[in-house]
Design an enzyme around this catalytic site. Sequence first.
Site, mmCIF file in Angstrom:
data_model
loop_
_atom_site.group_PDB
_atom_site.id
_atom_site.type_symbol
_atom_site.label_atom_id
_atom_site.label_comp_id
_atom_site.label_asym_id
_atom_site.label_seq_id
_atom_site.Cartn_x
_atom_site.Cartn_y
_atom_site.Cartn_z
ATOM 1 N N HIS A 122 0.840 -1.071 0.011
ATOM 2 C CA HIS A 122 0.079 -0.027 0.028
ATOM 3 C C HIS A 122 0.913 1.224 0.010
ATOM 4 C CE1 HIS A 122 -2.611 3.115 2.389
ATOM 5 N NE2 HIS A 122 -3.315 2.665 1.449
ATOM 6 N N ASP A 180 -4.113 14.825 -5.034
ATOM 7 C CA ASP A 180 -4.451 13.338 -4.571
ATOM 8 C C ASP A 180 -5.722 13.260 -4.007
ATOM 9 O OD1 ASP A 180 -4.059 11.040 -3.506
ATOM 10 O OD2 ASP A 180 -2.547 11.444 -2.339
ATOM 11 N N MET A 181 -6.547 12.158 -4.687
ATOM 12 C CA MET A 181 -7.926 11.886 -4.206
ATOM 13 C C MET A 181 -7.947 10.317 -4.297
ATOM 14 S SD MET A 181 -10.403 12.921 -7.583
ATOM 15 C CE MET A 181 -11.486 11.589 -6.946
ATOM 16 N N ALA A 182 -8.811 10.007 -3.127
ATOM 17 C CA ALA A 182 -9.402 8.760 -3.484
ATOM 18 C C ALA A 182 -10.789 8.711 -4.437
ATOM 19 C CB ALA A 182 -9.811 8.030 -2.169
ATOM 20 N N LYS A 232 -19.789 8.421 -11.199
ATOM 21 C CA LYS A 232 -18.680 9.095 -11.454
ATOM 22 C C LYS A 232 -17.269 8.747 -10.830
ATOM 23 C CE LYS A 232 -21.006 13.361 -12.826
ATOM 24 N NZ LYS A 232 -21.062 14.936 -12.661
#
Length: 351
Positions: A122, A180-182, A232
Amino acid sequence: MPLAGELIRYDHAALTDWCAAAFEAAGIDADAARVSAAVLVRTNLRGIDTHGVLRVPGYIDKIRSGEVNARPTPTCEVQDGVVRYDGDGGIGQAVMTTAIQAAIDVARDRQVTTCLVRRSGHLAAIGMFALPAAEAGLVAVLCQETPPLMAPLGSKRPAIGNNPIAFACPVEGRAPLVFDMATSVVARGSVLDAAREGHDLPPGWAIDDSGQPAQDPAAALAGSMLPVGGHKGVGLAMMVQVLAGSLTGSVAAESARKHAATSSAGNVSAFLLLINPDAAAGRTAFDGHIRSWLDYYLDASGPDGRYPGARAAAVEAERTRTGIPLTPAGVSELVSLGARLNVPFDLLSIT
């Protein structure tokens, strides 16, 4: 002694030394331990506390269970501008740091470089790996698949990873732009934090294992994260699944069947695209264009306007001076881990 709920600050260098020692005590070699510690501590320095040093206990659990390989033998092949890096299941911070540097070295002489990374642990905040590319003057797009952690409302089990996406680029005379995004409403680390601190979740973050909305962190962890923007978010996660999963021949799905799906999983894969502005557009023209539209954006946003990465850079400068804040519950986890590893967490706090 700090009051209940009061944050406790620690020097970033001392925290790095302790994290590196903890990783070494778990069996990781000294170089990988130091690199991994440095990445996680810098994540805290930049204000991303859900993905920093409080991930160390989870990673060490994965090392001891065998899901993360403490002594990997990575391989790297480069052909036609494509870097193929196999981390042999090693801890993600060390695997990706080395893979990114290999890709940066190739990208210096090319317009576009692709890096396919497989069998990595991870990565936590993946923007931390796009950042060094931007600091080297490159544009970076990075995404990582995770084991299934996310599903639409009503689903009775996780359907797909909350596969994060990041991009970064240099900004002349300013901090790099880093986003940065989940693909879930929030990163799963926020649920882990809520469970650690004993807080309920806001509505709309997660569902339980019957597919119904969950605000209890334990129920959410047993269920699924909800996708950002509904369909989305699912579509973005599928894009990542193609780039970081199908192109690499990932084994994350098999890993998820073997191990409990957690945000500290091993054997996941990533896709990185680097673009060299010198070769693709010309540095002067590129820098000028970035400056033009970014100035317009900031002016339109008003006196409090900022771009992704600017706040993190300011927080990093401030925390480098004043220390990294941890909650008492977080410190308690590190103390407990230190006792198990015979690496006491006895750092002096900054007052």
